[in-house]
Design a protein around this motif. Structure first.
Motif, PDB file in Angstrom:
ATOM      1  N   GLN A 200       0.807  -1.221   0.000  1.00 54.26           N
ATOM      2  CA  GLN A 200       0.000   0.000   0.000  1.00 54.26           C
ATOM      3  C   GLN A 200       0.843   1.275   0.000  1.00 54.26           C
ATOM      4  N   LEU A 201       2.149   1.161  -0.189  1.00 56.55           N
ATOM      5  CA  LEU A 201       3.005   2.343  -0.219  1.00 56.55           C
ATOM      6  C   LEU A 201       3.987   2.252  -1.374  1.00 56.55           C
ATOM      7  N   MET A 202       4.226   3.396  -2.009  1.00 56.29           N
ATOM      8  CA  MET A 202       5.236   3.489  -3.060  1.00 56.29           C
ATOM      9  C   MET A 202       6.026   4.774  -2.830  1.00 56.29           C
ATOM     10  N   PHE A 203       7.348   4.667  -2.925  1.00 60.92           N
ATOM     11  CA  PHE A 203       8.226   5.827  -2.740  1.00 60.92           C
ATOM     12  C   PHE A 203       9.008   6.018  -4.029  1.00 60.92           C
ATOM     13  N   VAL A 204       8.957   7.249  -4.572  1.00 61.06           N
ATOM     14  CA  VAL A 204       9.554   7.536  -5.875  1.00 61.06           C
ATOM     15  C   VAL A 204      10.528   8.694  -5.740  1.00 61.06           C
ATOM     16  N   HIS A 205      11.725   8.509  -6.322  1.00 58.22           N
ATOM     17  CA  HIS A 205      12.713   9.592  -6.377  1.00 58.22           C
ATOM     18  C   HIS A 205      12.790  10.055  -7.826  1.00 58.22           C
ATOM     19  N   LEU A 206      12.339  11.283  -8.062  1.00 56.20           N
ATOM     20  CA  LEU A 206      12.320  11.848  -9.418  1.00 56.20           C
ATOM     21  C   LEU A 206      13.518  12.757  -9.614  1.00 56.20           C
ATOM     22  N   ALA A 207      14.069  12.695 -10.826  1.00 56.27           N
ATOM     23  CA  ALA A 207      15.152  13.615 -11.163  1.00 56.27           C
ATOM     24  C   ALA A 207      14.606  15.031 -11.204  1.00 56.27           C
ATOM     25  N   GLN A 208      15.514  15.998 -11.122  1.00 57.18           N
ATOM     26  CA  GLN A 208      15.087  17.404 -11.124  1.00 57.18           C
ATOM     27  C   GLN A 208      14.228  17.701 -12.354  1.00 57.18           C
ATOM     28  N   THR A 209      13.071  18.293 -12.104  1.00 55.65           N
ATOM     29  CA  THR A 209      12.113  18.508 -13.181  1.00 55.65           C
ATOM     30  C   THR A 209      11.441  19.870 -13.035  1.00 55.65           C
ATOM     31  N   ALA A 210      10.965  20.376 -14.160  1.00 56.75           N
ATOM     32  CA  ALA A 210      10.260  21.668 -14.147  1.00 56.75           C
ATOM     33  C   ALA A 210       8.790  21.499 -13.816  1.00 56.75           C
ATOM     34  N   VAL A 211       8.330  20.260 -13.790  1.00 58.96           N
ATOM     35  CA  VAL A 211       6.924  20.010 -13.489  1.00 58.96           C
ATOM     36  C   VAL A 211       6.705  20.201 -11.987  1.00 58.96           C
ATOM     37  N   PRO A 212       5.808  21.109 -11.575  1.00 57.53           N
ATOM     38  CA  PRO A 212       5.588  21.334 -10.136  1.00 57.53           C
ATOM     39  C   PRO A 212       4.907  20.131  -9.483  1.00 57.53           C
ATOM     40  N   PHE A 213       5.104  20.013  -8.174  1.00 54.82           N
ATOM     41  CA  PHE A 213       4.551  18.863  -7.444  1.00 54.82           C
ATOM     42  C   PHE A 213       3.027  18.836  -7.533  1.00 54.82           C
ATOM     43  N   GLU A 214       2.368  19.983  -7.500  1.00 55.98           N
ATOM     44  CA  GLU A 214       0.908  20.015  -7.530  1.00 55.98           C
ATOM     45  C   GLU A 214       0.358  19.383  -8.798  1.00 55.98           C
ATOM     46  N   CYS A 215       1.066  19.595  -9.916  1.00 53.36           N
ATOM     47  CA  CYS A 215       0.624  18.962 -11.166  1.00 53.36           C
ATOM     48  C   CYS A 215       0.784  17.448 -11.104  1.00 53.36           C
ATOM     49  N   ILE A 216       1.922  17.016 -10.544  1.00 53.93           N
ATOM     50  CA  ILE A 216       2.167  15.577 -10.399  1.00 53.93           C
ATOM     51  C   ILE A 216       1.106  14.965  -9.485  1.00 53.93           C
ATOM     52  N   LYS A 217       0.785  15.668  -8.394  1.00 51.18           N
ATOM     53  CA  LYS A 217      -0.198  15.168  -7.435  1.00 51.18           C
ATOM     54  C   LYS A 217      -1.564  15.016  -8.085  1.00 51.18           C
ATOM     55  N   GLN A 218      -1.955  16.010  -8.891  1.00 48.58           N
ATOM     56  CA  GLN A 218      -3.262  15.949  -9.540  1.00 48.58           C
ATOM     57  C   GLN A 218      -3.377  14.744 -10.455  1.00 48.58           C
ATOM     58  N   VAL A 219      -2.286  14.424 -11.155  1.00 45.75           N
ATOM     59  CA  VAL A 219      -2.298  13.272 -12.066  1.00 45.75           C
ATOM     60  C   VAL A 219      -2.389  11.965 -11.268  1.00 45.75           C
ATOM     61  N   LEU A 220      -1.631  11.868 -10.169  1.00 50.78           N
ATOM     62  CA  LEU A 220      -1.596  10.632  -9.383  1.00 50.78           C
ATOM     63  C   LEU A 220      -2.915  10.383  -8.660  1.00 50.78           C
ATOM     64  N   ILE A 221      -3.544  11.445  -8.156  1.00 49.49           N
ATOM     65  CA  ILE A 221      -4.800  11.298  -7.431  1.00 49.49           C
ATOM     66  C   ILE A 221      -5.901  10.742  -8.339  1.00 49.49           C
ATOM     67  N   GLN A 222      -5.757  10.996  -9.657  1.00 44.36           N
ATOM     68  CA  GLN A 222      -6.769  10.511 -10.598  1.00 44.36           C
ATOM     69  C   GLN A 222      -6.652   9.003 -10.850  1.00 44.36           C
ATOM     70  N   VAL A 223      -5.509   8.432 -10.435  1.00 46.11           N
ATOM     71  CA  VAL A 223      -5.361   6.976 -10.599  1.00 46.11           C
ATOM     72  C   VAL A 223      -6.268   6.293  -9.583  1.00 46.11           C
ATOM     73  N   PRO A 224      -7.145   5.408 -10.015  1.00 46.44           N
ATOM     74  CA  PRO A 224      -8.071   4.741  -9.071  1.00 46.44           C
ATOM     75  C   PRO A 224      -7.320   3.998  -7.972  1.00 46.44           C
ATOM     76  N   GLY A 225      -7.683   4.282  -6.737  1.00 43.60           N
ATOM     77  CA  GLY A 225      -7.067   3.601  -5.592  1.00 43.60           C
ATOM     78  C   GLY A 225      -5.997   4.401  -4.887  1.00 43.60           C
ATOM     79  N   VAL A 226      -5.510   5.504  -5.489  1.00 48.92           N
ATOM     80  CA  VAL A 226      -4.501   6.345  -4.830  1.00 48.92           C
ATOM     81  C   VAL A 226      -5.209   7.205  -3.787  1.00 48.92           C
ATOM     82  N   LYS A 227      -4.723   7.096  -2.518  1.00 53.42           N
ATOM     83  CA  LYS A 227      -5.374   7.796  -1.408  1.00 53.42           C
ATOM     84  C   LYS A 227      -4.618   9.041  -0.962  1.00 53.42           C
ATOM     85  N   LEU A 228      -3.263   9.017  -1.078  1.00 54.68           N
ATOM     86  CA  LEU A 228      -2.456  10.109  -0.540  1.00 54.68           C
ATOM     87  C   LEU A 228      -1.212  10.273  -1.387  1.00 54.68           C
TER      88      LEU A 228
END
Length: 521
Positions: A36-64
């Motif tokens: 129930q947990l996944m930890f990801v280390h992303l290389a330096q990116t111009a994509v802000p965290f809020e955008c990444i969060k919005q995409v991940l939250i849309q995946v069915p089953g992602v809670k946090l």
């Protein structure tokens, strides 16, 4: 950027999250997955965290979805490194080719100090990695590394260290070794702790007699003086306890207190124990040499018990050391210096030995700058009650028995006996009395029984050796005879040199036989 993602536990969950991240063209440097947990280390990116969060939250089953400072593995590694860096000993990890892979803070400081000491300039700690350890230290590493623990003496920045080399086997998913560097001074402190099981300070000297009060006052006064002390007294009067109390009351109390019985070892072993030896000093010598007690006791106190048993050769070497506190290891040409206080003890009359040319007069004056006398038990009868109660309490505790009382008649018997073996004999009698006692008190009869058993054990050799069917051959009969002979004579000739003179053999032979037969006073 490091992200923690909490989700449902279902098949395909991880793959859907990775697909969502890939859709944002993100470079994943590290990934850790647990239930129930996944930890990801992303290389330096111009994509802000809020955008990444919005995409991940849309995946069915992602809670946090939240940012974190470190991945779990990074947090464990940081904790382990902090732990290793707190170790006082230098730790160096080498690979199968003896190249440095990792090291803690203590080893970083030690290696930098050593390089400066050798006049090689300075070197950044990061440049230690990849170098062969033999280029940094004068250490003997045999390749391929053997799968067994080994140790050797190494000189680093002018100081002696013990290097313990612990190979890492294939079963541990790695190859190489871990080198632990322990300073001789810290090793001496550890040996001192092992030698001293209980606190032995002035208050541990039991007694209220005038002679004991005087002795305690002298110990307190002499403890402040950085001068050699000679303790004289009969066998069994507690001379080592006095020496330890002297050390504990001095400014050296945090440093090692190491003791050496000069009567317990042959001359060549006594010399190597005291002064140490260099690499290759003799056949069978430990690789890299071995530090002696003079080095191990650095900053502390060296207690030489039965100093009168030293051979003339070692007396001369000890005198040379006491003149300027410099010495050489056996087989070495390098002169070392030790900051130790020498306290010696003997039960023999050194002035009589000097007149017979058995002890050096000049050494006597070097050792006898300050003098303490340990009174025999018969001269402080008023202390016997206190000492007896103390030993009975200790015996009961060690044997896990109720502590018996000592009745008045037993005290009278204890006080009237002459105690030729002094405190050591009193302790043995009381321990036997407690062990054999089946009542709530120790009576005079119990004391008489214990004394009679000791007297029977110390009977003379006039009684013939009884041979029976238990003797299987000549060798076993000889061993039995030697043990009875030495056990019977040793109480009456309580040093190896005296016993050797009585039997008209060499001192080394007696010392060897006593060790082989495990005969102790």
């Amino acid at each position: 950027m490091r992200i923690e993602i909490k989700s449902e536990d279902r098949i395909g969950m991880s793959q859907e999250i990775l697909t969502a991240l890939t859709g944002l063209s993100l470079n994943i440097q590290a990934l850790e997955v647990s239930s129930q947990l996944m930890f990801v280390h992303l290389a330096q990116t111009a994509v802000p965290f809020e955008c990444i969060k919005q995409v991940l939250i849309q995946v069915p089953g992602v809670k946090l979805c939240k940012t974190i400072e470190l991945l779990p593995s990074e947090r464990r590694e940081r904790h382990l490194r902090a732990l290793v860096n707190r170790l006082p000993d230098a730790i160096i990890d080498i690979d199968i080719n003896a190249r440095v892979m990792a090291f803690n803070r203590a080893s970083e400081q030690l290696l930098s100090k050593h390089i400066n000491y050798k006049g090689l300039g300075s070197m950044e700690a990061g440049k230690f990695k990849g170098l062969k350890i033999t280029k940094l230290l004068d250490i003997d590493i045999s390749l391929p590394l053997l799968d067994k623990l080994s140790s050797q003496n190494v000189e680093i920045a002018g100081q002696s260290y013990i290097a313990e080399i612990s190979p890492i086997s294939e079963q541990e998913n790695s190859l190489g070794a871990v080198i632990s560097l322990k300073s001789v001074t810290s090793l001496g402190r550890q040996i001192s702790i092992l030698q001293t099981r209980d606190e032995q300070e002035i208050d541990n000297i039991i007694g209220q007699s005038a002679s004991i009060q005087l002795l305690k006052a002298q110990i307190t006064r002499f403890a402040e003086l950085e001068l050699p002390v000679l303790i004289q007294g009969e066998t069994g009067t507690g001379k080592e306890l006095i020496a330890r109390a002297l050390h504990s009351a001095s400014s050296r109390k945090q440093a090692p207190f190491l003791a050496l019985n000069c009567a317990a070892l042959p001359e060549h072993l006594l010399e190597s124990e005291l002064f140490g030896y260099a690499n290759g000093a003799f056949t069978g010598a430990k690789k890299g040499g071995k530090p002696g007690l003079l080095e191990l006791a650095e900053g502390g106190t060296l207690f030489l018990d039965e100093v009168a048993e030293m051979s003339p050769y070692l007396q001369a070497k000890l005198l040379r050391f006491l003149q300027d506190f410099k010495f050489r290891r056996l087989g070495s040409t390098k002169e070392l210096q030790a900051n130790v206080r020498v306290v010696s003890a003997t039960h023999q009359n050194l002035l009589a030995m000097i007149s017979k040319e058995k002890f050096r007069e000049d050494l006597f004056y070097r050792l006898n700058v300050l003098n303490l006398s340990s009174p025999p038990l018969r001269d402080r009868v008023e202390d016997i009650v206190l000492i007896a109660q103390h030993f009975v309490a200790i015996a009961a505790t060690k044997m896990n028995l109720p502590e018996p009382a000592i009745d008045e008649n037993a005290f009278q018997l204890l006080s009237s006996y002459q105690w030729p073996g002094n405190i050591r004999e009193l302790q043995s009698v009381l321990f036997r009395g407690v062990a054999l006692n089946d009542k709530s008190h120790i009576s005079a009869h119990d004391i008489q029984l214990a004394l009679a058993q000791f007297n029977q054990e110390n009977q003379s050799l006039d009684e013939p050796l009884v041979l029976n069917n238990e003797v299987q051959d000549w060798a076993s009969a000889q061993v039995k005879f030697e043990k009875q002979l030495l056990s019977s004579l040793y109480p009456y000739y309580p040093t190896t040199r005296k016993l050797a003179e009585r039997l008209k053999v060499s001192h080394n032979k007696i010392a060897m036989k006593l060790r082989q037969l495990d005969i102790k006073r």
